[in-house]
Write a protein that holds these residues in place. Structure first.
Motif, PDB file in Angstrom:
ATOM      1  N   PHE A  48      -4.321   0.502   2.013  1.00 22.55           N
ATOM      2  CA  PHE A  48      -3.004   0.133   1.468  1.00 22.55           C
ATOM      3  C   PHE A  48      -3.062  -0.990   0.430  1.00 22.55           C
ATOM      4  CE2 PHE A  48      -2.477   1.745   5.805  1.00 22.55           C
ATOM      5  CZ  PHE A  48      -1.668   2.846   5.550  1.00 22.55           C
ATOM      6  N   ASP A  49      -4.217  -1.491   0.129  1.00 21.30           N
ATOM      7  CA  ASP A  49      -4.459  -2.532  -0.873  1.00 21.30           C
ATOM      8  C   ASP A  49      -4.004  -3.937  -0.469  1.00 21.30           C
ATOM      9  OD1 ASP A  49      -5.661  -0.766  -2.701  1.00 21.30           O
ATOM     10  OD2 ASP A  49      -3.711  -0.227  -3.534  1.00 21.30           O
ATOM     11  N   SER A  50      -2.885  -4.044   0.247  1.00 26.26           N
ATOM     12  CA  SER A  50      -2.357  -5.360   0.587  1.00 26.26           C
ATOM     13  C   SER A  50      -1.338  -5.210   1.712  1.00 26.26           C
ATOM     14  CB  SER A  50      -1.673  -5.985  -0.634  1.00 26.26           C
ATOM     15  OG  SER A  50      -0.538  -5.213  -0.995  1.00 26.26           O
ATOM     16  N   GLY A  53       1.554  -3.561   0.182  1.00 20.13           N
ATOM     17  CA  GLY A  53       1.327  -2.124   0.071  1.00 20.13           C
ATOM     18  C   GLY A  53       1.544  -1.414   1.398  1.00 20.13           C
ATOM     19  N   ASP A  56       5.241  -1.231   1.942  1.00 17.71           N
ATOM     20  CA  ASP A  56       5.793  -0.158   1.112  1.00 17.71           C
ATOM     21  C   ASP A  56       5.581   1.203   1.770  1.00 17.71           C
ATOM     22  OD1 ASP A  56       6.550  -2.053  -0.747  1.00 17.71           O
ATOM     23  OD2 ASP A  56       4.904  -1.603  -2.144  1.00 17.71           O
TER      24      ASP A  56
END
Length: 187
Positions: A48-50, A53, A56
């Motif tokens: 999810f990158d972060s 993320g 989201d």
């Protein structure tokens, strides 16, 4: 043994849903999410990158689940409100995530998707009013705001009112449906 990426993502989304619903974006901790999902927190960043993320992805999933489960019908706004109320009763995490979104993320990329759905709903309400299916006393945006607010009214009331709130779900639902029917009866 090969990892099942989809199963790991699913566990992370489920754990993150609970974490974000309880603590919001700022209060959520990736360590707790990873522990609840039974995986390393590096997997969150990999998939999810972060943390943003991951929120989201959770918010997208919950929003889409709501839209799928609660069909909008401009000619039956009371029925729509009742279905939304029922959904929030059965999925309080959805309402909590929406609240956190409004508090912490309004203006984000999700705004465009939600704006698009609301624009369709406003057009449908306007069409229903022009066709005489529902009252034109309120503008489409006024009606949509009132219906959306009423659908969450019992869930967002002051806790001090708790002893006075009807215990029966059906009574709470009926109050809201009657309120929208009353609004629609205004000429």
């Amino acid at each position: 043994m090969a990892r099942d990426a989809e199963q790991t993502k699913r566990r992370l989304l489920e754990a993150a849903t609970g974490e974000f619903a309880a603590y919001g974006i700022a209060g959520a901790r990736v360590d707790r999410i990873a522990a609840a999902a039974g995986c390393n927190k590096a997997m969150i960043y990999s998939y999810f990158d972060s943390k943003d993320g991951l929120f989201d992805a959770v918010f997208d999933e919950q929003t889409n689940a709501f839209f799928e489960a609660v069909p909008f019908d401009a000619s039956d706004l009371a029925g729509y409100l009742g279905r939304a109320f029922d959904y929030f009763e059965e999925h309080p995490e959805n309402l909590r995530l929406s609240t956190w979104y409004r508090l912490e993320r309004s203006g984000s990329a999700h705004l465009a998707a939600i704006t698009e759905v609301n624009d369709v709903r406003l057009r449908e309400i306007g069409r229903a009013q022009r066709d005489g299916e529902i009252s034109g006393h309120f503008s489409p945006v006024q009606l949509l705001v009132l219906v959306q607010a009423l659908s969450a009214a019992w869930h967002s009331t002051n806790p001090e009112l708790g002893p006075h709130v009807p215990a029966a779900r059906a009574a709470r639902r009926r109050t809201l449906v009657d309120a929208v029917q009353g609004l629609l009866a205004l000429k």
